[in-house]
Design a protein around this motif. Structure first.
Motif, PDB file in Angstrom:
ATOM      1  N   GLY A 842     -27.747 -27.964   2.022  1.00 10.11           N
ATOM      2  CA  GLY A 842     -26.980 -26.950   2.732  1.00 10.11           C
ATOM      3  C   GLY A 842     -26.899 -25.664   1.941  1.00 10.11           C
ATOM      4  N   PHE A 843     -26.553 -24.583   2.653  1.00 11.90           N
ATOM      5  CA  PHE A 843     -26.401 -23.287   2.019  1.00 11.90           C
ATOM      6  C   PHE A 843     -25.043 -23.199   1.339  1.00 11.90           C
ATOM      7  CE2 PHE A 843     -29.784 -22.268   4.990  1.00 11.90           C
ATOM      8  CZ  PHE A 843     -30.589 -21.425   4.223  1.00 11.90           C
ATOM      9  N   THR A 844     -25.011 -22.489   0.227  1.00  4.93           N
ATOM     10  CA  THR A 844     -23.759 -22.227  -0.455  1.00  4.93           C
ATOM     11  C   THR A 844     -23.087 -21.005   0.175  1.00  4.93           C
ATOM     12  OG1 THR A 844     -24.850 -20.832  -2.110  1.00  4.93           O
ATOM     13  CG2 THR A 844     -24.707 -23.193  -2.575  1.00  4.93           C
ATOM     14  N   PHE A 845     -22.032 -20.513  -0.455  1.00  3.16           N
ATOM     15  CA  PHE A 845     -21.302 -19.366   0.079  1.00  3.16           C
ATOM     16  C   PHE A 845     -22.269 -18.205   0.327  1.00  3.16           C
ATOM     17  CE2 PHE A 845     -18.924 -15.446  -0.250  1.00  3.16           C
ATOM     18  CZ  PHE A 845     -17.838 -15.704   0.565  1.00  3.16           C
ATOM     19  N   THR A 846     -22.249 -17.682   1.542  1.00  3.13           N
ATOM     20  CA  THR A 846     -23.197 -16.650   1.960  1.00  3.13           C
ATOM     21  C   THR A 846     -22.449 -15.416   2.431  1.00  3.13           C
ATOM     22  OG1 THR A 846     -24.812 -18.323   2.622  1.00  3.13           O
ATOM     23  CG2 THR A 846     -25.092 -16.120   3.534  1.00  3.13           C
ATOM     24  N   GLN A 847     -22.933 -14.261   1.995  1.00  2.00           N
ATOM     25  CA  GLN A 847     -22.327 -12.989   2.387  1.00  2.00           C
ATOM     26  C   GLN A 847     -23.408 -11.953   2.610  1.00  2.00           C
ATOM     27  OE1 GLN A 847     -20.468 -10.296  -0.545  1.00  2.00           O
ATOM     28  NE2 GLN A 847     -18.576 -10.511   0.620  1.00  2.00           N
ATOM     29  N   PHE A 848     -23.260 -11.170   3.687  1.00  2.00           N
ATOM     30  CA  PHE A 848     -24.149 -10.047   3.965  1.00  2.00           C
ATOM     31  C   PHE A 848     -23.348  -8.754   3.846  1.00  2.00           C
ATOM     32  CE2 PHE A 848     -26.043 -13.593   6.266  1.00  2.00           C
ATOM     33  CZ  PHE A 848     -27.361 -13.519   5.838  1.00  2.00           C
ATOM     34  N   ARG A 849     -23.983  -7.737   3.280  1.00  2.00           N
ATOM     35  CA  ARG A 849     -23.315  -6.448   3.055  1.00  2.00           C
ATOM     36  C   ARG A 849     -24.179  -5.321   3.629  1.00  2.00           C
ATOM     37  NH1 ARG A 849     -23.325  -9.328  -1.622  1.00  2.00           N
ATOM     38  NH2 ARG A 849     -25.087  -8.138  -2.454  1.00  2.00           N
ATOM     39  N   PHE A 850     -23.539  -4.427   4.366  1.00  2.63           N
ATOM     40  CA  PHE A 850     -24.209  -3.246   4.910  1.00  2.63           C
ATOM     41  C   PHE A 850     -23.368  -2.036   4.527  1.00  2.63           C
ATOM     42  CE2 PHE A 850     -24.920  -6.887   7.579  1.00  2.63           C
ATOM     43  CZ  PHE A 850     -26.292  -6.908   7.749  1.00  2.63           C
ATOM     44  N   TRP A 863     -19.947  -9.407   5.953  1.00  6.22           N
ATOM     45  CA  TRP A 863     -19.953 -10.509   6.900  1.00  6.22           C
ATOM     46  C   TRP A 863     -20.231 -11.817   6.171  1.00  6.22           C
ATOM     47  CZ3 TRP A 863     -24.644 -11.960  10.289  1.00  6.22           C
ATOM     48  CH2 TRP A 863     -24.294 -12.990  11.173  1.00  6.22           C
ATOM     49  N   VAL A 864     -19.318 -12.778   6.355  1.00  3.12           N
ATOM     50  CA  VAL A 864     -19.516 -14.157   5.901  1.00  3.12           C
ATOM     51  C   VAL A 864     -19.769 -14.985   7.155  1.00  3.12           C
ATOM     52  CG1 VAL A 864     -18.517 -16.125   4.696  1.00  3.12           C
ATOM     53  CG2 VAL A 864     -17.993 -13.794   3.923  1.00  3.12           C
ATOM     54  N   PRO A 865     -21.024 -15.364   7.452  1.00  2.39           N
ATOM     55  CA  PRO A 865     -21.350 -15.923   8.761  1.00  2.39           C
ATOM     56  C   PRO A 865     -20.855 -17.348   8.988  1.00  2.39           C
ATOM     57  CG  PRO A 865     -23.294 -15.893   7.360  1.00  2.39           C
ATOM     58  CD  PRO A 865     -22.213 -15.188   6.611  1.00  2.39           C
ATOM     59  N   SER A 867     -18.984 -21.185   6.924  1.00  3.82           N
ATOM     60  CA  SER A 867     -18.129 -21.828   5.929  1.00  3.82           C
ATOM     61  C   SER A 867     -16.669 -21.594   6.292  1.00  3.82           C
ATOM     62  CB  SER A 867     -18.401 -21.325   4.508  1.00  3.82           C
ATOM     63  OG  SER A 867     -17.769 -20.081   4.276  1.00  3.82           O
ATOM     64  N   ALA A 868     -15.781 -22.190   5.506  1.00  3.53           N
ATOM     65  CA  ALA A 868     -14.347 -22.039   5.744  1.00  3.53           C
ATOM     66  C   ALA A 868     -13.893 -20.604   5.572  1.00  3.53           C
ATOM     67  CB  ALA A 868     -13.560 -22.954   4.808  1.00  3.53           C
ATOM     68  N   ARG A 869     -14.694 -19.789   4.893  1.00  7.17           N
ATOM     69  CA  ARG A 869     -14.354 -18.383   4.675  1.00  7.17           C
ATOM     70  C   ARG A 869     -15.043 -17.475   5.682  1.00  7.17           C
ATOM     71  NH1 ARG A 869     -10.086 -17.461   1.730  1.00  7.17           N
ATOM     72  NH2 ARG A 869     -10.925 -15.476   1.018  1.00  7.17           N
ATOM     73  N   SER A 870     -15.481 -18.013   6.788  1.00  6.57           N
ATOM     74  CA  SER A 870     -16.169 -17.218   7.806  1.00  6.57           C
ATOM     75  C   SER A 870     -15.279 -16.053   8.237  1.00  6.57           C
ATOM     76  CB  SER A 870     -16.515 -18.098   8.998  1.00  6.57           C
ATOM     77  OG  SER A 870     -17.095 -17.321  10.024  1.00  6.57           O
ATOM     78  N   SER A 871     -15.798 -14.834   8.092  1.00  4.58           N
ATOM     79  CA  SER A 871     -15.002 -13.640   8.398  1.00  4.58           C
ATOM     80  C   SER A 871     -15.929 -12.438   8.427  1.00  4.58           C
ATOM     81  CB  SER A 871     -13.902 -13.432   7.352  1.00  4.58           C
ATOM     82  OG  SER A 871     -14.461 -13.292   6.056  1.00  4.58           O
ATOM     83  N   TRP A 872     -15.413 -11.317   8.877  1.00  5.54           N
ATOM     84  CA  TRP A 872     -16.128 -10.046   8.793  1.00  5.54           C
ATOM     85  C   TRP A 872     -15.122  -8.921   8.631  1.00  5.54           C
ATOM     86  CZ3 TRP A 872     -14.625  -6.720  12.568  1.00  5.54           C
ATOM     87  CH2 TRP A 872     -14.195  -7.238  13.787  1.00  5.54           C
ATOM     88  N   TYR A 873     -15.613  -7.800   8.115  1.00  9.93           N
ATOM     89  CA  TYR A 873     -14.747  -6.657   7.844  1.00  9.93           C
ATOM     90  C   TYR A 873     -15.554  -5.372   8.008  1.00  9.93           C
ATOM     91  CZ  TYR A 873     -11.907  -3.300   5.264  1.00  9.93           C
ATOM     92  OH  TYR A 873     -11.183  -2.197   4.900  1.00  9.93           O
ATOM     93  N   PHE A 874     -15.077  -4.468   8.861  1.00 13.92           N
ATOM     94  CA  PHE A 874     -15.732  -3.180   9.112  1.00 13.92           C
ATOM     95  C   PHE A 874     -14.790  -2.063   8.703  1.00 13.92           C
ATOM     96  CE2 PHE A 874     -16.295   0.562  11.818  1.00 13.92           C
ATOM     97  CZ  PHE A 874     -17.618   0.879  11.529  1.00 13.92           C
ATOM     98  N   PHE A 875     -15.352  -1.039   8.055  1.00 13.30           N
ATOM     99  CA  PHE A 875     -14.537   0.097   7.604  1.00 13.30           C
ATOM    100  C   PHE A 875     -15.352   1.384   7.704  1.00 13.30           C
ATOM    101  CE2 PHE A 875     -13.606   3.146   4.260  1.00 13.30           C
ATOM    102  CZ  PHE A 875     -12.263   3.391   4.482  1.00 13.30           C
ATOM    103  N   ILE A 876     -14.701   2.451   8.166  1.00 14.38           N
ATOM    104  CA  ILE A 876     -15.268   3.794   8.107  1.00 14.38           C
ATOM    105  C   ILE A 876     -14.123   4.749   7.831  1.00 14.38           C
ATOM    106  CG2 ILE A 876     -15.103   4.105  10.625  1.00 14.38           C
ATOM    107  CD1 ILE A 876     -17.602   5.926  10.383  1.00 14.38           C
ATOM    108  N   GLY A 877     -14.323   5.632   6.867  1.00 11.04           N
ATOM    109  CA  GLY A 877     -13.249   6.554   6.503  1.00 11.04           C
ATOM    110  C   GLY A 877     -13.737   7.633   5.564  1.00 11.04           C
TER     111      GLY A 877
END
Length: 898
Positions: A842-850, A863-865, A867-877
């Motif tokens: 299986g894959f370990t902790f995975t994160q994508f960054r843009f 974006w964490v696609p 696992s138990a930490r599945s989440s995403w966060y968008f920011f513009i400022g």
């Protein structure tokens, strides 16, 4: 614009007329179309005013009743015009043309042309049109640190009012441009049709705020009327009927606008809203709060403090009351978590002989897993929290004494076990050579004989989250001290052998001991804790012998590999530890067994076994240790034809073998052979390996027996465990031809995973963070150019472990971790961190960054696609801290119930 001294600058022109009247008269009679070459730079010193004629020598007035006026000029006045300085008496004007300037005290005006009209008491500065028709040499007014760059400026030094056209100025992080500016006095300026922004280019900003009327108080504030936000010169519906923008250069107190959002489990929320207190120049205070409509809330208090050349630090306290779902629902739960952080560092020059430092991170073991106000990947994956607060003092002299007082903390977030030492006092005396000569080097056993003295005192506590800082924690504390006096020497044997010998005496003090007794009613052994002082003393002896053996194998200068160099460092040591049976006691008791029968049993124990440092050795031990270290290097013919020396490369680093033979043991005299080493493959890639070889065999129950494995039909050794790991990082810079660029490329840094192999951390309370890119300035240079060589970097970490202690013959762990970033364009960057567990498939902790750099703005998406930490966060400022509240962010938090 500040021009509180500009009127004095302009008055100097009157002095110029009187001080250089002859020159002005000659120039004034010259036609304007044929200007002769004249001296175009003049300096006027204070007091250069018309003098009294020398013929008047007598004055009947002994004392002048009229008070002498202060001199008009108090400093040197310098003015210049590269083409000419022309004074026209008929028009009562002075002209300075081409690269003109005028300087007085801390003020300076630069412009293409400067005109002074002393009839109207006005000065006018503007640019000039060059041969290509471009408007160049725009006026620049500088006073102190303030600078204004208008198209033209008109100033009346009598009324001290000014009109400035298309002025450009910077105030703090703001850049301001106004079509017309009217200066009323030294502190107030009114502006018309104003653009203000934090963009780099004020003439072509990517965004700006447009206001029709503005009141501008330099270094204090900007007050506007109707204000609209423009993006790429396109008006947006975002606007305010009025605006107030502070321009404080120092920290200023003020409100912090919260983030508004929605959470599925807790409802709507206001997050990170509060107030910032700028207490003084040395300390500040930040208070933030969170509130969710289901009743959850949180608070955060943070303070930074600093005293230049002395110390600096930060204190951070967070508390959260977490309610999941709604009261009365079956899935409702309630929890409280907190976290305390404190860092303190002292300037090295503040006090060379003493130092105080602190690094504290303690709190609820589940804080990083349950907190609703941070998504810090690095802390979430960390299983331990640790803290240390220490003070050290050095007492100079002979011998030197070092004192260290510390409080330490270690916490396992999985087991929720906490270990504290409060305090831990350590004192040590430097080595003393009582028989060393006063001059020259030390030789022989006697002259190298030395001793030290060390003492350590601790108050050690072991507790859990639920008992932290409660009475039970202090009741179970262990208090003790240990004194150590090591005595050692070193000497040479037969010139090539290095020998050392030493003994150590230790005295241990404890404040708690244990007495054992048998309770016939309970039919069990009872431990009684005795709170009183007790002590024991131990000693040991050790000696070692070692040398270094060099082997050189010359293969010929014409060969690619010219020579091999093998370095061996064998060593053998002997140690003896006496048994201290005097600290052990016998307990004879008759337990009741099945059938009502009793049989006497004997228990041997030490009253120190549950004390801080444990019980001393009961059994005598004597052993011989054997070690061998190897290094293999090669001399390779250099590819550089101009090089006169071959290149030295390493083929094998520190191949170490260690084992020991126990003289006192009745069986299993040989300890397992441990080996470790490193093989350099290419630059920045080493294969690290280690393992354990056991010479003894196993029986049918997989227990070790006193029979060599080779005598049991097996090999000489059994490989019981092994580990292989490789760390490698490379980037596009490594493929560049310049060696210097390759040396500066990013390298793998081990320990604590700061290389984002476990993902890039992002704290929700600091949403403006989008990563730290070292080549940001280089990307800014490349804006607008096609960059065919796309920058990228990759970091890899591979490890595999083998376990065969009890015939498991299995791979206990096998994984590959990787992280990388690619700059698709000078302002576009994407990255990913992940890994694969080959054992668990299986894959370990995975994160994508843009990430997107929008010049004055920034945008990111993490974006964490799965696992138990599945989440995403968008920011513009907006990047600027002044306008950090102008932002949009959206997130989906991890499901804390998984």
């Amino acid at each position: 614009m500040q021009t509180n001294k500009l009127h004095l600058v302009l008055l100097l022109f009157c002095v110029i007329l009187s001080g250089t009247f002859t020159q002005a008269q000659e120039i004034g009679n010259t036609p304007s179309d044929s200007i002769p070459a004249v001296e175009n730079k003049v300096e006027i010193l204070p007091g250069d005013l018309p003098q009294i004629p020398s013929e008047i020598v007598n004055d009947t007035i002994q004392k002048d009743s009229i008070q002498k006026e202060n001199e008009l000029l108090t400093d040197i006045v310098d003015y210049f015009g590269e083409d000419y300085v022309f004074m026209n008496r008929k028009e009562s004007k002075i002209y300075m043309y081409n690269k003109a300037y005028i300087k007085y005290e801390d003020m300076q005006i630069d412009a293409g042309i400067i005109i002074f009209d002393y009839n109207k008491k006005e000065v006018y500065a503007k640019g000039i049109v060059d041969s290509t028709g471009a408007y160049t040499q725009l006026p620049v007014f500088i006073q102190g640190t303030n600078q204004v760059e208008p198209d033209s400026i008109r100033f009346n030094y009598d009324t001290q009012k000014a009109l400035i056209y298309n002025s450009r100025t910077e105030q703090g992080e703001f850049k301001v441009k106004a079509e017309v500016s009217k200066r009323e006095n030294d502190s107030v300026v009114f502006l018309n049709n104003v653009k203000f922004t934090t963009a780099k280019d004020i003439d072509n900003p990517e965004y700006y705020f447009y206001a029709r009327k503005v009141k501008f108080v330099p270094k204090k504030k900007i007050v506007t009327g109707l204000t609209n936000m423009y993006i790429a010169d396109v008006p947006t519906p975002l606007g305010l009927p009025f605006g107030f923008f502070p321009l404080e250069e120092d920290r200023a107190s003020g409100f912090i606008i919260p983030t508004i959002g929605e959470n599925n489990n807790r409802g709507f929320f206001f997050q990170n809203g509060g107030y910032y207190f700028a207490v003084n120049d040395y300390i500040d205070l930040l208070t933030l709060g969170d509130y969710y409509t289901n009743g959850s809330y949180g608070m955060r208090i943070e303070s930074n403090y600093a005293l230049r050349y002395r110390f600096r630090g930060n204190v951070n306290f967070r508390y959260e009351k977490l309610l999941n779902s709604e009261r009365g629902f079956p899935d409702f739960s309630e929890a409280s978590v907190y976290n305390i952080r404190w860092t303190h560092s002292q300037d090295a020059k503040a006090n060379p002989s003493s130092r105080f430092s602190a690094s504290v991170n303690l709190g609820s073991s589940r804080y990083y897993q349950q907190s609703i106000n941070q998504v810090n990947t690095a802390n979430f994956l960390n299983n331990t929290l640790s803290s240390s607060v220490s003070y050290s003092k050095t007492f100079e002299g002979e011998p030197q004494v070092n004192l260290n007082i510390a409080a330490t903390h270690s916490q396992n977030t999985n087991t929720q076990e906490i270990n504290l030492t409060l305090p831990n006092i350590t004192a040590s005396m430097s080595r003393v050579f009582p028989f060393a000569p006063k001059t020259g080097i030390k030789k022989g056993i006697i002259q190298n004989l030395n001793f030290q003295y060390d003492v350590t005192a601790e108050n050690r506590m072991n507790t859990t989250d639920s008992l932290f800082f409660k009475k039970e924690m202090f009741d179970n504390a262990l208090l003790g001290a240990r004194h150590s006096i090591p005595l050692s020497t070193n000497f040479k044997i037969f010139k090539y052998l290095s020998a050392s010998a030493g003994t150590s005496y230790q005295e241990t003090w404890v404040m708690k001991t244990t007495r054992k007794s048998f309770d016939p009613e309970l039919n069990e052994i009872v431990n009684d804790t005795i709170n009183s002082f007790d002590s024991y003393r131990t000693y040991n002896f050790n000696t070692s012998l070692g040398t270094t053996i060099y082997g050189m194998f010359n293969l010929g200068e014409n060969k690619k590999i010219q020579a091999l160099r093998h370095v061996m460092r064998p060593s053998v040591g002997y140690s003896i530890n006496p048994g201290f049976n005097q600290y052990y006691e016998e307990l004879r008791y008759n337990p009741t067994i099945a059938g009502g029968m009793t049989e006497e049993e004997v228990l041997i124990y030490s009253r120190f076994e549950n004390s801080m440092y444990g019980a001393p050795n009961q059994n005598y031990s004597s052993s011989i240790g054997i070690g061998l270290s190897n290094t293999l290097e090669a001399k390779v013919k250099s590819k550089d034809s101009t090089s006169t020396e071959p290149k030295r490369i390493s083929l094998l680093n520190n191949l170490n073998f260690n084992t020991a033979y126990s003289i006192s043991a009745d069986s299993l005299k040989w300890e397992p052979l441990r080996f470790s080493g490193s093989i350099p493959v290419v630059e920045k890639l080493d294969i690290n390996f280690s393992g354990i070889l056991d010479p003894y065999a196993l029986d049918n129950n997989d227990n070790k027996i006193n029979t060599f494995n080779i005598d049991n039909g097996g090999s000489l050794f059994r490989l019981t465990s092994a580990n292989v790991s490789m760390n490698y990082s490379f980037s596009s810079k490594d493929f560049e031809k310049k060696e210097e660029d390759a040396k500066n490329s990013e390298t793998f840094r081990s320990g604590g995973r700061p290389d984002d192999l476990f993902g890039d951390s992002n704290d929700i309370s600091n949403p403006t963070y989008i990563g730290n890119r070292e080549d940001a300035e280089e990307r800014d240079v490349n804006i607008g150019r096609y960059n065919y060589a796309i920058p990228w970097d990759i970091r890899l970490a591979y490890t595999i472990s083998y376990d065969n202690t009890r015939r498991q013959n299995e791979i206990s762990s096998h994984s590959l971790m990787f992280s990388g970033n690619v700059d698709l364009s000078p302002r576009w960057s994407v990255g990913a961190s992940s890994g694969y567990d080959f054992k668990d498939k299986g894959f370990t902790f995975t994160q994508f960054r843009f990430q997107r750099d929008l010049e004055s703005w920034q945008m990111s998406f993490n974006w964490v696609p799965f696992s138990a930490r599945s989440s995403w966060y968008f920011f513009i400022g907006i990047k600027s801290s002044v306008l950090s509240d102008i932002k949009y962010d959206k997130r989906r938090e991890p499901d804390r119930q998984l």
